[in-house]
Structure formats: C-alpha cells, structure tokens
Design a protein around this motif. Structure first.
Motif, PDB file in Angstrom:
ATOM      1  N   THR A  80      26.939  21.243  -3.520  1.00 34.61           N
ATOM      2  CA  THR A  80      28.148  20.079  -3.515  1.00 34.61           C
ATOM      3  C   THR A  80      27.800  19.144  -2.472  1.00 34.61           C
ATOM      4  O   THR A  80      27.808  18.085  -2.115  1.00 34.61           O
ATOM      5  CB  THR A  80      29.681  21.109  -3.495  1.00 34.61           C
ATOM      6  OG1 THR A  80      29.556  21.556  -4.368  1.00 34.61           O
ATOM      7  CG2 THR A  80      30.226  19.882  -3.438  1.00 34.61           C
ATOM      8  N   SER A  83      24.842  16.680  -3.095  1.00 33.56           N
ATOM      9  CA  SER A  83      24.469  15.999  -3.922  1.00 33.56           C
ATOM     10  C   SER A  83      25.670  14.476  -3.505  1.00 33.56           C
ATOM     11  O   SER A  83      25.480  13.722  -4.429  1.00 33.56           O
ATOM     12  CB  SER A  83      26.192  16.704  -6.102  1.00 33.56           C
ATOM     13  OG  SER A  83      26.857  17.140  -5.248  1.00 33.56           O
ATOM     14  N   ASN A  84      26.615  14.907  -2.477  1.00 28.73           N
ATOM     15  CA  ASN A  84      27.155  14.283  -2.060  1.00 28.73           C
ATOM     16  C   ASN A  84      26.511  13.425  -0.607  1.00 28.73           C
ATOM     17  O   ASN A  84      27.159  12.214  -0.867  1.00 28.73           O
ATOM     18  CB  ASN A  84      28.278  15.007  -1.477  1.00 28.73           C
ATOM     19  CG  ASN A  84      29.349  15.160  -1.998  1.00 28.73           C
ATOM     20  OD1 ASN A  84      30.592  13.742  -2.773  1.00 28.73           O
ATOM     21  ND2 ASN A  84      29.952  16.223  -2.272  1.00 28.73           N
ATOM     22  N   LYS A  87      25.376  10.329  -3.131  1.00 30.27           N
ATOM     23  CA  LYS A  87      26.424   9.690  -2.739  1.00 30.27           C
ATOM     24  C   LYS A  87      27.061   8.571  -1.689  1.00 30.27           C
ATOM     25  O   LYS A  87      27.863   7.672  -1.768  1.00 30.27           O
ATOM     26  CB  LYS A  87      27.650  10.450  -3.138  1.00 30.27           C
ATOM     27  CG  LYS A  87      28.120  10.701  -4.904  1.00 30.27           C
ATOM     28  CD  LYS A  87      28.980  11.319  -5.355  1.00 30.27           C
ATOM     29  CE  LYS A  87      28.651  12.923  -6.410  1.00 30.27           C
ATOM     30  NZ  LYS A  87      29.827  14.180  -6.109  1.00 30.27           N
ATOM     31  N   GLU A  88      26.907   8.946  -0.851  1.00 29.17           N
ATOM     32  CA  GLU A  88      26.868   8.387   0.718  1.00 29.17           C
ATOM     33  C   GLU A  88      27.886   9.224   1.129  1.00 29.17           C
ATOM     34  O   GLU A  88      29.023   8.462   1.529  1.00 29.17           O
ATOM     35  CB  GLU A  88      25.992   7.342   1.232  1.00 29.17           C
ATOM     36  CG  GLU A  88      24.828   7.440   0.380  1.00 29.17           C
ATOM     37  CD  GLU A  88      24.369   6.082   1.329  1.00 29.17           C
ATOM     38  OE1 GLU A  88      25.167   4.680   1.211  1.00 29.17           O
ATOM     39  OE2 GLU A  88      23.862   5.543   1.155  1.00 29.17           O
ATOM     40  N   ASP A  89      28.768  10.477   0.146  1.00 29.49           N
ATOM     41  CA  ASP A  89      30.285  10.279   1.059  1.00 29.49           C
ATOM     42  C   ASP A  89      29.449  11.955   1.805  1.00 29.49           C
ATOM     43  O   ASP A  89      30.046  12.600   1.906  1.00 29.49           O
ATOM     44  CB  ASP A  89      30.621  11.229  -0.159  1.00 29.49           C
ATOM     45  CG  ASP A  89      32.717  11.996   0.075  1.00 29.49           C
ATOM     46  OD1 ASP A  89      32.155  11.632   0.946  1.00 29.49           O
ATOM     47  OD2 ASP A  89      32.844  12.628  -1.123  1.00 29.49           O
ATOM     48  N   TRP A  90      29.908  11.085   3.539  1.00 32.35           N
ATOM     49  CA  TRP A  90      29.813  11.596   3.950  1.00 32.35           C
ATOM     50  C   TRP A  90      30.804  12.921   4.810  1.00 32.35           C
ATOM     51  O   TRP A  90      30.168  13.705   5.538  1.00 32.35           O
ATOM     52  CB  TRP A  90      28.660  10.597   5.314  1.00 32.35           C
ATOM     53  CG  TRP A  90      27.795   9.770   5.614  1.00 32.35           C
ATOM     54  CD1 TRP A  90      27.879   8.415   5.259  1.00 32.35           C
ATOM     55  CD2 TRP A  90      27.141   9.880   5.114  1.00 32.35           C
ATOM     56  NE1 TRP A  90      26.923   7.577   4.626  1.00 32.35           N
ATOM     57  CE2 TRP A  90      26.124   9.661   4.829  1.00 32.35           C
ATOM     58  CE3 TRP A  90      25.689  11.138   5.037  1.00 32.35           C
ATOM     59  CZ2 TRP A  90      24.234   8.862   3.681  1.00 32.35           C
ATOM     60  CZ3 TRP A  90      24.435  11.822   4.385  1.00 32.35           C
ATOM     61  CH2 TRP A  90      24.676  10.324   3.911  1.00 32.35           C
ATOM     62  N   ALA A  92      33.038  14.823   2.744  1.00 29.97           N
ATOM     63  CA  ALA A  92      32.570  15.610   2.150  1.00 29.97           C
ATOM     64  C   ALA A  92      31.534  16.809   2.018  1.00 29.97           C
ATOM     65  O   ALA A  92      31.066  17.557   2.181  1.00 29.97           O
ATOM     66  CB  ALA A  92      31.806  15.210   0.322  1.00 29.97           C
ATOM     67  N   VAL A  93      30.255  15.801   2.805  1.00 30.47           N
ATOM     68  CA  VAL A  93      29.104  16.275   2.987  1.00 30.47           C
ATOM     69  C   VAL A  93      29.033  17.285   4.207  1.00 30.47           C
ATOM     70  O   VAL A  93      28.795  18.396   4.618  1.00 30.47           O
ATOM     71  CB  VAL A  93      27.860  15.589   3.297  1.00 30.47           C
ATOM     72  CG1 VAL A  93      26.221  16.428   4.757  1.00 30.47           C
ATOM     73  CG2 VAL A  93      26.627  14.606   2.595  1.00 30.47           C
ATOM     74  N   TYR A  96      31.484  20.590   3.008  1.00 22.09           N
ATOM     75  CA  TYR A  96      30.550  21.799   2.181  1.00 22.09           C
ATOM     76  C   TYR A  96      29.871  21.808   3.255  1.00 22.09           C
ATOM     77  O   TYR A  96      29.399  23.502   2.820  1.00 22.09           O
ATOM     78  CB  TYR A  96      30.198  20.892   1.078  1.00 22.09           C
ATOM     79  CG  TYR A  96      31.553  20.828  -0.282  1.00 22.09           C
ATOM     80  CD1 TYR A  96      31.876  21.758  -0.629  1.00 22.09           C
ATOM     81  CD2 TYR A  96      32.100  19.440   0.398  1.00 22.09           C
ATOM     82  CE1 TYR A  96      33.246  22.162  -1.648  1.00 22.09           C
ATOM     83  CE2 TYR A  96      33.506  19.935  -1.012  1.00 22.09           C
ATOM     84  CZ  TYR A  96      33.192  20.412  -1.499  1.00 22.09           C
ATOM     85  OH  TYR A  96      34.598  21.189  -2.160  1.00 22.09           O
TER      86      TYR A  96
END
Length: 163
Positions: A80, A83-84, A87-90, A92-93, A96
C-alpha cells in the motif's frame, strides 16, 4: 542485613504480580486484535508491553504472536505504501510506511528485505510534505543502514539538495 523489610519485599512481589497481570492482559488483548485482523495494532500492543513478566511458555507465545502480527501487516502495508508513492499520496506513504519501519527496521527483523525502499520513500514523503528534518533523518537512515543499496545513492543526492 540488606535493610529490606518484609513490607518492602511484599511491595516488590505485589508490583511484580501487577506487572505480570498487565502483561497477561496485553497478551490476551493482542490475541483478540490479531483474531479480528488488526495485525498492526496487535504488534504495537505487544511491542510496548514488558513480556519479561510472563511465564516462559506464555512469553514465547507472545513473541511468536508479535512476529506473526508483523508478518501479516507488513506485506499489505508495504504494498500500500509503495502504490501510494506512484500516486504521490505522501501522507498515505507515511501512514503505511512508519509501522513497517518501526516493526521491521527499528526492531531488526532479519526476514524483512525491503528496508532501503521503506527508509528512502519515508524520506521522500517527509520532504514532499515539508518536514525537512524528518526527511533528512530517513535519508540518513537509508545511507547508514543500507550503504550498498541503490536507494542509498538516491538518498545521498536528495540529502545534498536539503543541506
């Protein structure tokens, strides 16, 4: 004469009994969390519990439950997190990646082999969210812990831009 009184000894015994009771309750709660699929929460609870107050058999079971919990959530959290990155969803990085870092890298889980990627991507996530000090910390961890990895080279470059 040690200077210890019977009441001192009873106090120490009561403290030990209380600690054993707390450790047993934490282990029981961790089993319930594990059974309900809350693997990261079970690992967190066991990591913060002093298992040395448990009898040998229960302590061994608690240690196994801890490693099983870590194994269960690590693959899911790592995938997860990764995968983030694309998406550059930092945020979430970070959400997780930190539990994976805490339970695998800080606690020296020898079966975990993706440490350099976790450290580097946490550095990149913190850099991208503006927490430059945390970014430097994780880039430096990448370099120190995984000096021969390709991530270490990337971390050195990112770190040089932040100096």
């Amino acid at each position: 004469n040690s200077g210890a009184t019977d009441s001192d000894n009873n106090g120490a015994e009561n403290d030990a009994a209380e600690m054993a009771s707390k450790a047993q309750a934490a282990y029981d709660n961790a089993k319930n969390l594990y059974d309900s699929g809350k693997f990261a929460e079970a690992a967190d609870l066991l990591a913060e519990t002093d298992l040395s107050y448990l009898d040998y058999t229960t302590k061994t079971s608690a240690e196994k439950l801890y490693m099983d919990s870590v194994d269960k959530f690590t693959n899911n959290y790592f995938n997860t997190m990764y995968s983030n990155v694309s998406k550059e969803d930092w945020n979430a990085v970070i959400a997780y990646g930190l539990p994976v870092y805490t339970h695998n890298i800080e606690r020296n889980n020898s079966s975990f082999t993706s440490g350099s990627a976790v450290c580097f991507n946490l550095g990149k996530a913190y850099e991208s969210t503006g927490d430059i000090e945390k970014a430097k910390e994780f880039y430096q961890a990448t370099i120190n812990l995984y000096p021969t990895s390709s991530d270490a080279g990337y971390a050195e470059y990112r770190l040089s831009l932040l100096q």
